[in-house]
Design an enzyme around this catalytic site. Sequence first.
Site, PDB file in Angstrom:
ATOM      1  N   HIS A 165       8.091   1.062   5.414  1.00  0.00           N
ATOM      2  CA  HIS A 165       6.729   1.582   5.440  1.00  0.00           C
ATOM      3  C   HIS A 165       5.743   0.489   5.050  1.00  0.00           C
ATOM      4  CE1 HIS A 165       8.710   5.548   5.431  1.00  0.00           C
ATOM      5  NE2 HIS A 165       7.582   5.990   5.963  1.00  0.00           N
ATOM      6  N   LYS A 207       2.316   2.285   0.485  1.00  0.00           N
ATOM      7  CA  LYS A 207       3.069   3.505   0.151  1.00  0.00           C
ATOM      8  C   LYS A 207       3.496   3.473  -1.311  1.00  0.00           C
ATOM      9  CE  LYS A 207       6.717   6.585   1.814  1.00  0.00           C
ATOM     10  NZ  LYS A 207       5.806   7.745   1.763  1.00  0.00           N
TER      11      LYS A 207
END
Length: 268
Positions: free
Chosen positions: A153, A157
């Site tokens: 990600h 995040k």
Amino acid sequence: MTRVAINGAAGRMGRNLVRACLEDPALELAAAFEHGAHPALGRDAGELAGQDPAGVALGADLSAANFEVIVDFTRPEVTLELLEFCCAEGVAVVIGTTGFDDAQKGGLDTAAREIPIVFAPNMGVGVNLMFDLVASAARTLGGDYDIEVVEAHHRHKLDAPSGTALRLGEVAAAARGERLEDRAVYARQGRTGERETGTIGFATVRGGDIVGEHTVLFAGDGERIEITHRASSRRLFARGAMRAAAWIAGRPAGLYGMHDVLGLNPKQ
């Protein structure tokens, strides 16, 4: 049309949710919210999302608007506070927030006794199909294949492994008649020794603007099977969330998942 509110509407995901709501003919954008100190308060939610004006100003007071469903992709503590309001007002909720601990998940269960909630770590249709594929592979391949979950990600995040990665691990473990908490390995460093049979390993990548990538690897002697989903846009999660918003309106109280929304195998 179902009247929908978006919480955290000025964020990266929030703007995608606003766009998806405006594009869905079955939904009406009724309200958009941010915290009380946000610099964008008062601006038009559609313009913030790069669309034509929607006639909905970004606000901070939940009680100042009339809506049937609210969609929330924020943080656990924000989501739990939101649920208090929704229980009091009888408002349905679609939750894409991740990073809940066990106690916070208990708060979701409690709220679901009073209102309908769709809670899913990933609202994408493809990822929810992936859950079924992983379960089928884990049942078929059995304990002779090692399972590793790899996820990637963007740098912003906040939680790791991702909620989707954890759900994939849960699905694989359950298909083998086990619990993830008894099998998960979240870190490897130094002289670890041989891999323990039956464990499910997790590897996390964070960097750049990666939207989301998940791979479940089944490694056996002489072959390797990989099931992968790559998201190239947050819009797919937003569209799935709007599908959930349309579905949850008018449902009885309860905790639902995307498998309910999509009519997939409930044994996940």
